[in-house]
Design an enzyme around this catalytic site. Structure first.
Site, PDB file in Angstrom:
ATOM      1  N   LEU A 104     -12.373   1.517  -3.521  1.00  0.00           N
ATOM      2  CA  LEU A 104     -12.374   0.419  -4.501  1.00  0.00           C
ATOM      3  C   LEU A 104     -12.083   0.919  -5.907  1.00  0.00           C
ATOM      4  O   LEU A 104     -12.283   0.213  -6.882  1.00  0.00           O
ATOM      5  CB  LEU A 104     -13.724  -0.312  -4.474  1.00  0.00           C
ATOM      6  CG  LEU A 104     -14.121  -0.869  -3.113  1.00  0.00           C
ATOM      7  CD1 LEU A 104     -15.446  -1.608  -3.195  1.00  0.00           C
ATOM      8  CD2 LEU A 104     -13.046  -1.809  -2.606  1.00  0.00           C
TER       9      LEU A 104
ATOM     10  N   GLU B 290      -5.965  11.116 -14.227  1.00  0.00           N
ATOM     11  CA  GLU B 290      -6.315  11.320 -12.803  1.00  0.00           C
ATOM     12  C   GLU B 290      -5.389  12.397 -12.199  1.00  0.00           C
ATOM     13  O   GLU B 290      -5.831  13.257 -11.453  1.00  0.00           O
ATOM     14  CB  GLU B 290      -6.174   9.993 -12.047  1.00  0.00           C
ATOM     15  CG  GLU B 290      -6.497  10.060 -10.592  1.00  0.00           C
ATOM     16  CD  GLU B 290      -7.927   9.666 -10.234  1.00  0.00           C
ATOM     17  OE1 GLU B 290      -8.578   8.970 -11.018  1.00  0.00           O
ATOM     18  OE2 GLU B 290      -8.376  10.082  -9.156  1.00  0.00           O
TER      19      GLU B 290
ATOM     20  N   ALA C 211     -15.248   4.256  -1.112  1.00  0.00           N
ATOM     21  CA  ALA C 211     -14.951   3.080  -0.287  1.00  0.00           C
ATOM     22  C   ALA C 211     -13.531   2.576  -0.525  1.00  0.00           C
ATOM     23  O   ALA C 211     -13.089   1.612   0.077  1.00  0.00           O
ATOM     24  CB  ALA C 211     -15.953   1.967  -0.580  1.00  0.00           C
TER      25      ALA C 211
ATOM     26  N   ASP D  79      -4.351   1.398  -9.488  1.00  0.00           N
ATOM     27  CA  ASP D  79      -5.795   1.218  -9.664  1.00  0.00           C
ATOM     28  C   ASP D  79      -6.155   0.985 -11.127  1.00  0.00           C
ATOM     29  O   ASP D  79      -6.936   0.097 -11.465  1.00  0.00           O
ATOM     30  CB  ASP D  79      -6.551   2.444  -9.136  1.00  0.00           C
ATOM     31  CG  ASP D  79      -6.189   2.763  -7.702  1.00  0.00           C
ATOM     32  OD1 ASP D  79      -5.585   1.898  -7.038  1.00  0.00           O
ATOM     33  OD2 ASP D  79      -6.492   3.878  -7.248  1.00  0.00           O
TER      34      ASP D  79
ATOM     35  N   SER E  18     -13.386   3.443  -7.933  1.00  0.00           N
ATOM     36  CA  SER E  18     -14.450   3.650  -8.920  1.00  0.00           C
ATOM     37  C   SER E  18     -13.992   4.641  -9.988  1.00  0.00           C
ATOM     38  O   SER E  18     -14.342   4.498 -11.164  1.00  0.00           O
ATOM     39  CB  SER E  18     -15.730   4.134  -8.246  1.00  0.00           C
ATOM     40  OG  SER E  18     -15.477   5.273  -7.475  1.00  0.00           O
TER      41      SER E  18
ATOM     42  N   GLU F 157       0.832  -1.206   0.000  1.00  0.00           N
ATOM     43  CA  GLU F 157       0.000   0.000   0.000  1.00  0.00           C
ATOM     44  C   GLU F 157       0.867   1.257   0.000  1.00  0.00           C
ATOM     45  O   GLU F 157       1.829   1.354   0.766  1.00  0.00           O
ATOM     46  CB  GLU F 157      -0.905  -0.034   1.232  1.00  0.00           C
ATOM     47  CG  GLU F 157      -2.279   0.522   0.984  1.00  0.00           C
ATOM     48  CD  GLU F 157      -3.102  -0.260  -0.060  1.00  0.00           C
ATOM     49  OE1 GLU F 157      -3.010   0.077  -1.259  1.00  0.00           O
ATOM     50  OE2 GLU F 157      -3.827  -1.172   0.340  1.00  0.00           O
TER      51      GLU F 157
ATOM     52  N   TYR G 185      -2.787  12.534   0.809  1.00  0.00           N
ATOM     53  CA  TYR G 185      -2.161  11.599  -0.134  1.00  0.00           C
ATOM     54  C   TYR G 185      -1.002  12.303  -0.836  1.00  0.00           C
ATOM     55  O   TYR G 185       0.117  11.783  -0.899  1.00  0.00           O
ATOM     56  CB  TYR G 185      -3.210  11.128  -1.160  1.00  0.00           C
ATOM     57  CG  TYR G 185      -2.701  10.084  -2.120  1.00  0.00           C
ATOM     58  CD1 TYR G 185      -2.879   8.728  -1.868  1.00  0.00           C
ATOM     59  CD2 TYR G 185      -2.034  10.448  -3.283  1.00  0.00           C
ATOM     60  CE1 TYR G 185      -2.408   7.763  -2.739  1.00  0.00           C
ATOM     61  CE2 TYR G 185      -1.556   9.493  -4.161  1.00  0.00           C
ATOM     62  CZ  TYR G 185      -1.746   8.156  -3.889  1.00  0.00           C
ATOM     63  OH  TYR G 185      -1.270   7.211  -4.766  1.00  0.00           O
TER      64      TYR G 185
ATOM     65  N   THR H 172       2.846   1.925  -2.149  1.00  0.00           N
ATOM     66  CA  THR H 172       4.142   1.565  -2.736  1.00  0.00           C
ATOM     67  C   THR H 172       4.225   1.920  -4.216  1.00  0.00           C
ATOM     68  O   THR H 172       5.323   2.049  -4.753  1.00  0.00           O
ATOM     69  CB  THR H 172       4.375   0.043  -2.612  1.00  0.00           C
ATOM     70  OG1 THR H 172       3.140  -0.596  -2.929  1.00  0.00           O
ATOM     71  CG2 THR H 172       4.803  -0.361  -1.230  1.00  0.00           C
TER      72      THR H 172
END
Ligand code: GLA
Length: 397
Positions: A133, A168, A131, A180, A135, A31, A230, A33
């Site tokens: 995941l 993104e 969440a 992702d 999206s 994570e 982040y 990484t």
């Protein structure tokens, strides 16, 4: 015809040329990484976004987001970050595709002319947003895959993943890594993927879920802090690298750094701010941990694998400081449960889900126990997802 194609027809009054499905992702270990050139171990899941697309001739992109009940139109000639984030996830990848084609040496001008005529797109999904995941990555990959098919652009999956990441970064404003988008587009049924974020080599590992379930416990916490913190973590890691580079100019990222170097150049006896030391110490340990965890997976040592997930959580919570009380509570709640072989917070952090590997025979008992204690602690209902591992971005009928 798929439901998404029916929605398309309702909005645009003609049948779409094609439709695409792109999944969300889980990550077993590794994570934060990815943007440090380390390793990640994600997989695509049975929650997804679908898009249907058809060509226009007037140079506009008409978008309909069914779940949000929103529409938007932009001119394809003038793509720039939009005030609505859902629009950015669509137009960001279109911008990247056009830019990539236009800047390639022997680019195909017929492709550019075709894409510049615009398109209609309709979008719908079932990945819970916020969440953790991914999206947004699923939307980006779905749109890019759809225009790649529609205009026969012939981008590879890796090129599309990299373009989606750039979209993104530039349009949505999050300095995320590649994981992702990579996972959404490259997923394979019942397999996890080890991605080396430095070389971009990747390898599929079968994940035998005969005896275990992969279960997500959703805190339902969505921290506004997530994207700014982040970006700060990313900078802190870079600052650690800069300090080490003064002595070791060949070091480019934390992937090249040993634990000994962290202690020598960033440790408590140096003038390095403690936060930078902590972030880098977690990161170097995590990059090593993923490599050891994959060896566990290869020999079916699931208990040892699960133990490393708990260690990752400890590091993310205490050293990298991207957890939150609810995530910590959920990991603590299963830590001594013999039926839970591993658990940790998953994704960027500050909310979202924990990922748990739970013995299948005890799944209901564990879930009920955790849900009861979570409700008592937080007054919130625990949302639980039991995931299957599925194919990445693909065309649908
Ligand atoms: C988010 C980012 C990824 C990755 C994870 C943390 O999901 O989009 O690139 O950094 O957080 O591992």
């Amino acid at each position: 015809m798929s439901a998404i194609s029916n929605h398309f027809f309702t909005h645009f009054n003609y049948n779409p040329s094609l439709a695409v499905q792109s999944p969300g992702r889980i990550n077993l270990i590794g994570e934060h990484t990815d943007y440090n050139n380390g390793f990640v171990l994600p997989a695509a899941i049975d929650k997804y976004v679908q898009v249907a697309i058809g060509k226009r001739t007037d140079g506009n992109i008409h978008m309909a987001a069914i779940d949000l009940n929103k529409i938007a139109t932009v001119s394809i000639q003038n793509l720039k970050p939009h005030s609505s984030q859902w629009v950015n996830y669509i137009i960001g990848v279109v911008y990247q595709a056009i830019h990539t084609i236009a800047s390639s040496k022997n680019h195909n001008s017929t492709q550019l002319e075709a894409i510049n005529k615009g398109f209609d797109i309709c979008i719908k999904g079932n990945i819970p947003s916020g969440a953790g995941l991914s999206s947004s990555a699923a939307v980006e990959c779905a749109v890019l895959f759809a225009i790649n098919e529609l205009y026969e652009l012939q981008f590879t999956k890796m090129e599309m993943a990299l373009m989606a990441q750039k979209a993104e970064n530039d349009f949505a404003g999050v300095q995320c890594g590649l994981m992702d988008m990579f996972a959404s587009i490259h997923g394979q049924k019942n397999k996890v993927i080890l991605l080396d974020c430095a070389s971009l080599d990747f390898h599929y590992y079968p994940l035998d879920l005969t005896d275990y379930s992969i279960v997500l416990f959703d805190t339902q916490i969505k921290h506004a802090l997530a994207s700014s913190e982040y970006n700060t973590r990313r900078q802190e890691c870079e600052q650690g690298v800069q300090r080490i580079q003064q002595m070791h100019p060949l070091v480019k990222t934390l992937r090249d750094v040993t634990m000994e170097q962290v202690e020598t150049y960033l440790g408590p006896s140096t003038d390095t701010p403690p936060n930078i030391y902590k972030r880098c110490k977690y990161m170097v340990a995590e990059i090593l941990r993923v490599q050891a965890a994959v060896k566990d997976l290869e020999v079916g040592a699931m208990q040892a694998f699960g133990k490393k997930m708990f260690e990752t959580h400890e590091g993310l919570s205490k050293m990298y400081e991207v957890s939150c009380p609810e995530l910590d509570f959920l990991v603590e709640a299963v830590k001594d449960n013999e039926n839970v072989i591993g658990a940790r917070m998953m994704g960027a952090g500050f909310g979202g889900c924990t990922i748990n590997i739970i013995k299948k025979a005890a799944l209901d008992a564990v879930t009920q126990k955790v849900a009861a204690s979570y409700a008592k602690q937080t007054n919130k209902e625990l949302v639980v997802y039991v995931n299957s591992i599925e194919e990445g971005t693909h065309l649908i009928k």
